[in-house]
Design a protein around this motif. Structure first.
Motif, PDB file in Angstrom:
ATOM      1  N   ARG A  24       0.831  -1.200   0.000  1.00 49.11           N
ATOM      2  CA  ARG A  24       0.000   0.000   0.000  1.00 49.11           C
ATOM      3  C   ARG A  24       0.874   1.261   0.000  1.00 49.11           C
ATOM      4  O   ARG A  24       0.616   2.225  -0.733  1.00 49.11           O
ATOM      5  N   ILE A  25       1.922   1.250   0.830  1.00 57.65           N
ATOM      6  CA  ILE A  25       2.847   2.388   0.895  1.00 57.65           C
ATOM      7  C   ILE A  25       3.547   2.576  -0.451  1.00 57.65           C
ATOM      8  O   ILE A  25       3.689   3.696  -0.951  1.00 57.65           O
ATOM      9  N   SER A  26       3.986   1.468  -1.064  1.00 53.54           N
ATOM     10  CA  SER A  26       4.685   1.527  -2.349  1.00 53.54           C
ATOM     11  C   SER A  26       3.787   2.092  -3.445  1.00 53.54           C
ATOM     12  O   SER A  26       4.216   2.930  -4.253  1.00 53.54           O
ATOM     13  N   LEU A  27       2.541   1.653  -3.486  1.00 50.24           N
ATOM     14  CA  LEU A  27       1.608   2.136  -4.516  1.00 50.24           C
ATOM     15  C   LEU A  27       1.288   3.612  -4.326  1.00 50.24           C
ATOM     16  O   LEU A  27       1.195   4.368  -5.302  1.00 50.24           O
ATOM     17  N   LYS A  28       1.125   4.028  -3.086  1.00 50.50           N
ATOM     18  CA  LYS A  28       0.860   5.444  -2.817  1.00 50.50           C
ATOM     19  C   LYS A  28       2.045   6.298  -3.275  1.00 50.50           C
ATOM     20  O   LYS A  28       1.881   7.341  -3.916  1.00 50.50           O
ATOM     21  N   HIS A  29       3.253   5.830  -2.960  1.00 51.67           N
ATOM     22  CA  HIS A  29       4.465   6.554  -3.352  1.00 51.67           C
ATOM     23  C   HIS A  29       4.552   6.653  -4.871  1.00 51.67           C
ATOM     24  O   HIS A  29       4.887   7.707  -5.432  1.00 51.67           O
ATOM     25  N   PHE A  30       4.240   5.538  -5.552  1.00 51.85           N
ATOM     26  CA  PHE A  30       4.322   5.520  -7.014  1.00 51.85           C
ATOM     27  C   PHE A  30       3.346   6.497  -7.643  1.00 51.85           C
ATOM     28  O   PHE A  30       3.716   7.319  -8.487  1.00 51.85           O
ATOM     29  N   PHE A  31       2.077   6.438  -7.252  1.00 54.00           N
ATOM     30  CA  PHE A  31       1.068   7.292  -7.874  1.00 54.00           C
ATOM     31  C   PHE A  31       1.227   8.761  -7.480  1.00 54.00           C
ATOM     32  O   PHE A  31       0.891   9.651  -8.266  1.00 54.00           O
ATOM     33  N   ASP A  32       1.777   9.011  -6.296  1.00 54.68           N
ATOM     34  CA  ASP A  32       2.092  10.402  -5.928  1.00 54.68           C
ATOM     35  C   ASP A  32       3.187  10.947  -6.840  1.00 54.68           C
ATOM     36  O   ASP A  32       3.170  12.117  -7.229  1.00 54.68           O
ATOM     37  N   PHE A  33       4.131  10.066  -7.195  1.00 54.32           N
ATOM     38  CA  PHE A  33       5.249  10.477  -8.046  1.00 54.32           C
ATOM     39  C   PHE A  33       4.792  10.739  -9.484  1.00 54.32           C
ATOM     40  O   PHE A  33       5.126  11.781 -10.069  1.00 54.32           O
ATOM     41  N   VAL A  34       4.040   9.801 -10.065  1.00 56.56           N
ATOM     42  CA  VAL A  34       3.660   9.952 -11.483  1.00 56.56           C
ATOM     43  C   VAL A  34       2.540  10.976 -11.670  1.00 56.56           C
ATOM     44  O   VAL A  34       2.433  11.604 -12.727  1.00 56.56           O
ATOM     45  N   GLY A  35       1.698  11.144 -10.654  1.00 53.64           N
ATOM     46  CA  GLY A  35       0.626  12.127 -10.738  1.00 53.64           C
ATOM     47  C   GLY A  35      -0.381  11.850 -11.836  1.00 53.64           C
ATOM     48  O   GLY A  35      -0.922  12.775 -12.443  1.00 53.64           O
ATOM     49  N   LYS A  36      -0.630  10.573 -12.111  1.00 55.67           N
ATOM     50  CA  LYS A  36      -1.575  10.178 -13.153  1.00 55.67           C
ATOM     51  C   LYS A  36      -2.482   9.073 -12.640  1.00 55.67           C
ATOM     52  O   LYS A  36      -2.092   8.306 -11.756  1.00 55.67           O
ATOM     53  N   PRO A  37      -3.689   8.934 -13.207  1.00 59.53           N
ATOM     54  CA  PRO A  37      -4.524   7.782 -12.874  1.00 59.53           C
ATOM     55  C   PRO A  37      -3.904   6.522 -13.474  1.00 59.53           C
ATOM     56  O   PRO A  37      -3.107   6.602 -14.425  1.00 59.53           O
ATOM     57  N   TYR A  38      -4.252   5.371 -12.943  1.00 66.14           N
ATOM     58  CA  TYR A  38      -3.615   4.118 -13.340  1.00 66.14           C
ATOM     59  C   TYR A  38      -3.743   3.836 -14.837  1.00 66.14           C
ATOM     60  O   TYR A  38      -2.838   3.254 -15.446  1.00 66.14           O
ATOM     61  N   ASP A  39      -4.848   4.243 -15.475  1.00 64.74           N
ATOM     62  CA  ASP A  39      -5.066   3.907 -16.886  1.00 64.74           C
ATOM     63  C   ASP A  39      -4.337   4.846 -17.849  1.00 64.74           C
ATOM     64  O   ASP A  39      -4.464   4.710 -19.073  1.00 64.74           O
ATOM     65  N   GLU A  40      -3.570   5.799 -17.299  1.00 65.96           N
ATOM     66  CA  GLU A  40      -2.779   6.694 -18.145  1.00 65.96           C
ATOM     67  C   GLU A  40      -1.276   6.486 -17.960  1.00 65.96           C
ATOM     68  O   GLU A  40      -0.464   7.143 -18.607  1.00 65.96           O
ATOM     69  N   VAL A  41      -0.911   5.589 -17.078  1.00 65.80           N
ATOM     70  CA  VAL A  41       0.500   5.342 -16.783  1.00 65.80           C
ATOM     71  C   VAL A  41       1.165   4.617 -17.950  1.00 65.80           C
ATOM     72  O   VAL A  41       0.629   3.648 -18.492  1.00 65.80           O
ATOM     73  N   LYS A  42       2.349   5.105 -18.334  1.00 66.27           N
ATOM     74  CA  LYS A  42       3.134   4.504 -19.414  1.00 66.27           C
ATOM     75  C   LYS A  42       4.382   3.838 -18.838  1.00 66.27           C
ATOM     76  O   LYS A  42       4.782   4.103 -17.709  1.00 66.27           O
ATOM     77  N   LYS A  43       4.999   3.019 -19.659  1.00 65.02           N
ATOM     78  CA  LYS A  43       6.232   2.344 -19.245  1.00 65.02           C
ATOM     79  C   LYS A  43       7.307   3.370 -18.864  1.00 65.02           C
ATOM     80  O   LYS A  43       8.062   3.172 -17.907  1.00 65.02           O
ATOM     81  N   ALA A  44       7.344   4.485 -19.594  1.00 71.57           N
ATOM     82  CA  ALA A  44       8.337   5.533 -19.312  1.00 71.57           C
ATOM     83  C   ALA A  44       8.145   6.123 -17.913  1.00 71.57           C
ATOM     84  O   ALA A  44       9.120   6.497 -17.253  1.00 71.57           O
ATOM     85  N   ASP A  45       6.895   6.197 -17.457  1.00 72.92           N
ATOM     86  CA  ASP A  45       6.620   6.728 -16.117  1.00 72.92           C
ATOM     87  C   ASP A  45       7.226   5.832 -15.040  1.00 72.92           C
ATOM     88  O   ASP A  45       7.788   6.314 -14.051  1.00 72.92           O
TER      89      ASP A  45
END
Length: 274
Positions: A24-45
């Motif tokens: 849960r902590i890892s996912l929060k950190h990831f999405f806070d970093f990319v600042g995008k919803p899950y369906d817009e995340v790219k490999k580059a992110d």
């Protein structure tokens, strides 16, 4: 994020409480970093996030754990048909060099027993960690009703990966445990309890071990007792398969490192006689 809650709900029987907390902590950190919803995340992110983790100087183990949590989440989203492509596919974890587990030698173990003898609880805690080889998270979850006195067994209800198993303890460990339980005046079901009736926290136990480390002049942690137990059993030529079962290792190769330690110990003993 609603999907994350569904993800953990669907994996309730697969993940332990500790795993859920870390993921849960890892996912929060990831999405806070990319600042995008899950369906817009790219490999580059994901790759940019990994570069950021590299710059922070995190260990390979920590970075791999965070990446795994993200990969599992996106695999779930893909399998559920919520995304067309899995952006984490083919992003591999870093290769981790095999490290030799840190163990206590016999002298250090005796010194630890000696320095904890004035506290019945702490001495029992140390004895059980060493005798059973359990992870600290597993030991703290053990209830008094989980102890099978006749067979000198303790039931681990939820080990790593939510797997249950029984671990053995020695006659001496059993005697110390009985002595400690006689000093208890509370009604908590747990063996090692706090003032509120719950079990001791891992943070509390780690703090206890840090204090004893300062007194001893060398580092000792709960997990080192697990390593020490396995190493000492390997020195006594216990079959690796038995040690694997006691430790709750999924892969026997994880356990083989203790056989290597045992061989190195024998080599040291041989060299000392030459």
């Amino acid at each position: 994020m609603e999907l994350i809650e569904h993800y953990f709900k669907d994996h309730k029987t697969w993940f332990s409480e500790n795993t859920v907390k870390v993921y849960r902590i890892s996912l929060k950190h990831f999405f806070d970093f990319v600042g995008k919803p899950y369906d817009e995340v790219k490999k580059a992110d994901i790759r940019k996030w990994l570069e950021y983790l590299n710059k922070k100087g995190l260990s390979i183990g920590t970075k791999n754990l965070r990446l795994i949590s993200v990969r599992l989440f996106f695999r779930y989203a893909f399998e559920e048909g919520l995304i067309d492509r899995d952006p984490s596919a083919n992003i591999k974890t870093a290769r981790k060099e095999k490290t030799i587990p840190r163990c206590l030698n016999r002298r250090q173990l005796i010194e630890l027993f000696e320095v904890t003898k004035d506290s019945v609880r702490d001495r029992t805690l140390v004895e059980m960690l060493y005798a059973t080889g359990t992870r600290i998270s597993e030991l703290l979850e053990i209830k008094i009703s989980d102890i099978k006195w006749d067979g000198k067994l303790a039931w681990i209800r939820k080990g790593k990966g939510n797997k249950e198993r029984f671990v053995l303890f020695t006659t001496e460990c059993g005697a110390r445990l009985r002595e400690y339980l006689k000093t208890r005046t509370d009604a908590s079901p747990y063996i090692f309890t706090n003032r509120r009736g719950g079990h001791l926290s891992e943070a509390w136990v780690q703090a206890i071990f840090r204090r004893y480390s300062e007194k001893l002049g060398f580092k000792v942690t709960p997990h080192m007792l697990r390593h020490s137990m396995a190493s000492h059993l390997a020195e006594k030529d216990m079959p690796i398969a038995y040690i694997q079962e006691l430790l709750g290792h999924k892969n026997v190769n994880t356990t083989r490192i203790y056989a290597q330690l045992s061989s190195e110990k024998r080599k040291e003993q041989y060299d000392s006689y030459q």
